[in-house]
Design a protein around this motif. Structure first.
Motif, PDB file in Angstrom:
ATOM      1  N   SER A 207       0.814  -1.366  -0.066  1.00 22.06           N
ATOM      2  CA  SER A 207       0.071   0.065  -0.081  1.00 22.06           C
ATOM      3  C   SER A 207       0.970   1.256  -0.075  1.00 22.06           C
ATOM      4  O   SER A 207       1.890   1.287   0.447  1.00 22.06           O
ATOM      5  CB  SER A 207      -0.815  -0.066   1.260  1.00 22.06           C
ATOM      6  N   ALA A 208       0.499   2.451  -0.474  1.00 23.25           N
ATOM      7  CA  ALA A 208       1.251   3.500  -0.615  1.00 23.25           C
ATOM      8  C   ALA A 208       1.306   4.311   0.679  1.00 23.25           C
ATOM      9  O   ALA A 208       2.502   4.743   0.771  1.00 23.25           O
ATOM     10  CB  ALA A 208       0.469   4.616  -1.724  1.00 23.25           C
ATOM     11  N   ILE A 209       0.391   4.030   1.557  1.00 23.58           N
ATOM     12  CA  ILE A 209       0.573   4.541   3.039  1.00 23.58           C
ATOM     13  C   ILE A 209       1.854   3.961   3.654  1.00 23.58           C
ATOM     14  O   ILE A 209       2.660   4.652   4.136  1.00 23.58           O
ATOM     15  CB  ILE A 209      -0.641   4.416   3.963  1.00 23.58           C
ATOM     16  N   LEU A 210       2.004   2.543   3.421  1.00 22.33           N
ATOM     17  CA  LEU A 210       3.111   1.731   4.034  1.00 22.33           C
ATOM     18  C   LEU A 210       4.606   2.113   3.332  1.00 22.33           C
ATOM     19  O   LEU A 210       5.711   2.401   4.087  1.00 22.33           O
ATOM     20  CB  LEU A 210       2.951   0.343   4.120  1.00 22.33           C
ATOM     21  N   ASN A 211       4.420   2.333   2.204  1.00 25.02           N
ATOM     22  CA  ASN A 211       5.816   2.390   1.184  1.00 25.02           C
ATOM     23  C   ASN A 211       5.974   3.841   1.097  1.00 25.02           C
ATOM     24  O   ASN A 211       7.529   3.829   1.098  1.00 25.02           O
ATOM     25  CB  ASN A 211       5.562   1.658   0.030  1.00 25.02           C
ATOM     26  N   TYR A 212       5.285   4.665   0.865  1.00 23.85           N
ATOM     27  CA  TYR A 212       5.485   5.946   0.508  1.00 23.85           C
ATOM     28  C   TYR A 212       5.126   6.890   1.197  1.00 23.85           C
ATOM     29  O   TYR A 212       5.031   8.277   0.979  1.00 23.85           O
ATOM     30  CB  TYR A 212       5.131   6.278  -0.937  1.00 23.85           C
ATOM     31  N   GLY A 213       4.506   6.656   2.393  1.00 25.31           N
ATOM     32  CA  GLY A 213       3.826   7.603   3.288  1.00 25.31           C
ATOM     33  C   GLY A 213       2.847   8.609   2.823  1.00 25.31           C
ATOM     34  O   GLY A 213       2.732   9.946   3.316  1.00 25.31           O
TER      35      GLY A 213
ATOM     36  N   GLY B 123      -0.132   9.875   3.250  1.00 28.02           N
ATOM     37  CA  GLY B 123      -1.132   9.817   4.224  1.00 28.02           C
ATOM     38  C   GLY B 123      -1.312  11.219   4.878  1.00 28.02           C
ATOM     39  O   GLY B 123      -0.091  11.937   5.004  1.00 28.02           O
ATOM     40  N   LEU B 124      -2.551  11.638   5.530  1.00 24.17           N
ATOM     41  CA  LEU B 124      -2.830  12.844   6.017  1.00 24.17           C
ATOM     42  C   LEU B 124      -3.429  12.478   7.452  1.00 24.17           C
ATOM     43  O   LEU B 124      -4.387  11.675   7.425  1.00 24.17           O
ATOM     44  CB  LEU B 124      -3.658  13.759   5.172  1.00 24.17           C
ATOM     45  N   LEU B 125      -3.252  13.489   8.612  1.00 30.17           N
ATOM     46  CA  LEU B 125      -4.057  13.467   9.474  1.00 30.17           C
ATOM     47  C   LEU B 125      -4.876  14.448   9.889  1.00 30.17           C
ATOM     48  O   LEU B 125      -4.427  15.534   9.467  1.00 30.17           O
ATOM     49  CB  LEU B 125      -3.153  12.828  10.770  1.00 30.17           C
ATOM     50  N   GLU B 126      -5.855  14.569  10.721  1.00 32.50           N
ATOM     51  CA  GLU B 126      -6.551  15.800  11.127  1.00 32.50           C
ATOM     52  C   GLU B 126      -6.688  15.640  12.724  1.00 32.50           C
ATOM     53  O   GLU B 126      -6.402  14.307  13.245  1.00 32.50           O
ATOM     54  CB  GLU B 126      -7.773  15.932  10.491  1.00 32.50           C
ATOM     55  N   GLY B 127      -6.871  16.578  13.443  1.00 34.62           N
ATOM     56  CA  GLY B 127      -7.368  16.361  14.765  1.00 34.62           C
ATOM     57  C   GLY B 127      -8.348  17.431  15.173  1.00 34.62           C
ATOM     58  O   GLY B 127      -8.314  18.678  14.705  1.00 34.62           O
TER      59      GLY B 127
ATOM     60  N   THR C  26       6.209  20.019   2.721  1.00 42.05           N
ATOM     61  CA  THR C  26       5.118  19.692   3.233  1.00 42.05           C
ATOM     62  C   THR C  26       4.739  20.459   4.566  1.00 42.05           C
ATOM     63  O   THR C  26       3.611  19.661   5.121  1.00 42.05           O
ATOM     64  CB  THR C  26       4.664  18.325   3.112  1.00 42.05           C
ATOM     65  N   GLY C  27       5.594  21.080   5.129  1.00 45.24           N
ATOM     66  CA  GLY C  27       5.166  21.512   6.514  1.00 45.24           C
ATOM     67  C   GLY C  27       3.769  22.273   6.525  1.00 45.24           C
ATOM     68  O   GLY C  27       3.395  22.475   7.981  1.00 45.24           O
ATOM     69  N   GLY C  28       3.233  22.715   5.602  1.00 45.99           N
ATOM     70  CA  GLY C  28       1.896  23.561   5.589  1.00 45.99           C
ATOM     71  C   GLY C  28       0.752  22.720   5.458  1.00 45.99           C
ATOM     72  O   GLY C  28      -0.134  23.148   5.867  1.00 45.99           O
ATOM     73  N   ILE C  29       0.952  21.427   5.491  1.00 43.09           N
ATOM     74  CA  ILE C  29      -0.174  20.331   5.433  1.00 43.09           C
ATOM     75  C   ILE C  29       0.044  19.355   6.736  1.00 43.09           C
ATOM     76  O   ILE C  29       1.223  19.184   7.207  1.00 43.09           O
ATOM     77  CB  ILE C  29      -0.152  19.705   4.285  1.00 43.09           C
ATOM     78  N   LYS C  30      -0.836  18.481   6.954  1.00 44.83           N
ATOM     79  CA  LYS C  30      -0.732  17.536   7.909  1.00 44.83           C
ATOM     80  C   LYS C  30      -0.598  16.366   7.425  1.00 44.83           C
ATOM     81  O   LYS C  30      -1.052  15.323   7.610  1.00 44.83           O
ATOM     82  CB  LYS C  30      -1.988  17.596   8.927  1.00 44.83           C
ATOM     83  N   CYS C  31       0.700  16.304   6.789  1.00 47.69           N
ATOM     84  CA  CYS C  31       1.258  15.109   6.082  1.00 47.69           C
ATOM     85  C   CYS C  31       1.857  14.055   7.264  1.00 47.69           C
ATOM     86  O   CYS C  31       2.561  14.661   7.862  1.00 47.69           O
ATOM     87  CB  CYS C  31       2.237  15.622   5.015  1.00 47.69           C
ATOM     88  N   ILE C  32       1.331  12.778   7.107  1.00 50.68           N
ATOM     89  CA  ILE C  32       1.993  11.851   8.014  1.00 50.68           C
ATOM     90  C   ILE C  32       3.444  11.916   8.183  1.00 50.68           C
ATOM     91  O   ILE C  32       4.117  11.907   9.174  1.00 50.68           O
ATOM     92  CB  ILE C  32       1.258  10.526   7.559  1.00 50.68           C
ATOM     93  N   THR C  33       4.123  12.162   7.159  1.00 57.00           N
ATOM     94  CA  THR C  33       5.536  12.006   7.010  1.00 57.00           C
ATOM     95  C   THR C  33       6.369  13.263   7.629  1.00 57.00           C
ATOM     96  O   THR C  33       7.330  13.454   7.722  1.00 57.00           O
ATOM     97  CB  THR C  33       5.942  12.115   5.562  1.00 57.00           C
TER      98      THR C  33
END
Ligand SMILES: *Cc1c(COP(=O)(O)O)cnc(C)c1O
Length: 350
Positions: A63-69, A71-75, A194-201
């Motif tokens: 999966s792209a999330i496991l291999n290339y990160g 993904g996004l999160l929110e809270g 990507t500091g301006g987005i909630k990127c998992i990486t």
């Protein structure tokens, strides 16, 4: 995957009992009973959203999330008011931020309406796990990720939007101001990154400086801009403000600073109180002359900074933090229904 559960329009989930000790709530995960999942198989639209019991996921090893990160999160948080009703704070802002992030890392995203609907369904299903007033809140964690299989580097063919939740304690109760260590070598974000987005990486690369700062007794690190090292940006997961007289300043939103919803709300509350608000570049040295310094974020709310350490020198701020506390009380008041919401920021669930 387990059987899907459709929430009844007039569900009695709220009558369930829990054996959570509300007085001992901290920030450890207590998975709420239900999570929400929705998938996108055509690269464009999300559909078939449904609640299901909190459970492990099945993922392709490729999966792209496991291999290339990818993904996004929110809270965000749901609060219980004095009369028992549950409210959300600006959930459409989280939806919009997720859309912006998704665009940057080549993912489709749920519409704002789908996102907000999903958050509401999740909270309603877990209503019995929203702490009583004054004891904390239900922290809601939406995720968007590339779950389809890929081998060559690139976006996934399939995406999953998921929301889980956990009751958490009130950060304010700890009443401990943050002691920040300015980090000069490691940067959280770079221009064009990507500091301006909630990127998992964005998050695991700061585990090391945070761990080292904590080992020395600090609460968090404060990052400087990666180009000149002269300007303050933000802490690891919250924005920063400085108070000098009647002026409140915070670093302007650039692609290296996360556009916090708490930040944005505090700017409006401060303006409403009659303070001058400046969004601009702030050199590190300004911290030494500030009357007060505070951080903002969904998890912490508005939290005073007790000290900042830079190049071995520690600058301390008075414990009164009058302006910080005024803003903290105003924001939490709106979020918990104690203060009239003139801005139309809150949304009632039931
Ligand atoms: C989430 C986050 C914030 C705070 O944003 P809020 O919307 O106020 O919760 C600030 N900085 C970083 C790096 C973050 O990830």
């Amino acid at each position: 995957m387990g059987s899907q559960i459709e929430p009844a329009a007039n569900s009695n989930y709220g009558d369930k009992h829990t054996n959570i000790n509300w007085d001992k709530l901290g920030f450890d995960l207590i998975p709420a009973d239900y999570m929400y999942m929705m998938t996108c198989c055509d690269g464009e639209t999300f559909s078939n959203g449904a609640l299901r019991p909190y459970q492990k996921l099945e993922l392709h090893p490729s999966s792209a999330i496991l291999n290339y990160g990818q993904g996004l999160l929110e809270g965000l948080k749901a609060y219980r008011r004095g009369d028992g009703r549950v409210m959300l704070f600006r959930p459409e802002e989280n939806a919009r931020r997720m859309k912006m992030g998704a665009e940057r890392i080549c993912m489709p995203s749920p519409s704002v309406e789908q996102f907000v609907h999903a958050v509401k369904q999740t909270v309603l299903a877990n209503k019995h796990m929203v702490p009583p007033p004054g004891k904390g809140s239900l922290y809601i964690r939406p995720l968007l990720m590339g779950t389809g299989p890929v081998l060559a580097m690139g976006p996934a063919p399939e995406f999953t939007f998921l929301i889980y939740a956990s009751p958490v304690g009130d950060f304010h109760k700890a009443r401990t101001p943050l002691n920040l260590l300015i980090q000069e070598k490691i940067h959280r974000a770079t221009p064009g990154g990507t500091g301006g987005i909630k990127c998992i990486t964005n998050y695991s690369p700061v585990f090391k400086p945070i761990k080292e700062a904590k080992a020395q007794g600090f609460s968090d690190v404060l990052f400087l801009d990666a180009v000149t090292g002269k300007y303050i940006e933000e802490a690891s997961s919250c924005n920063i403000f400085i108070v000098k007289g009647d002026t409140i300043s915070t670093p302007a939103i650039a692609e290296t600073i996360l556009p916090g919803i708490t930040r944005k709300s505090i700017i409006d509350i401060a303006l409403d109180f009659g303070y001058q608000v400046q969004e601009r570049l702030i050199v590190v040295e300004e911290l030494t002359e500030a009357d007060e310094v505070f951080c903002t974020g969904t998890a912490v709310g508005v939290v005073p900074v007790g000290s900042v350490t830079y190049q071995g020198k520690r600058f301390e701020y008075g414990i009164e933090a009058v302006v910080t506390k005024k803003l903290q009380v105003a924001l939490l008041g709106i979020q918990t229904g104690l203060v009239e919401d003139k801005m139309g920021w809150t949304c009632m669930l039931d």
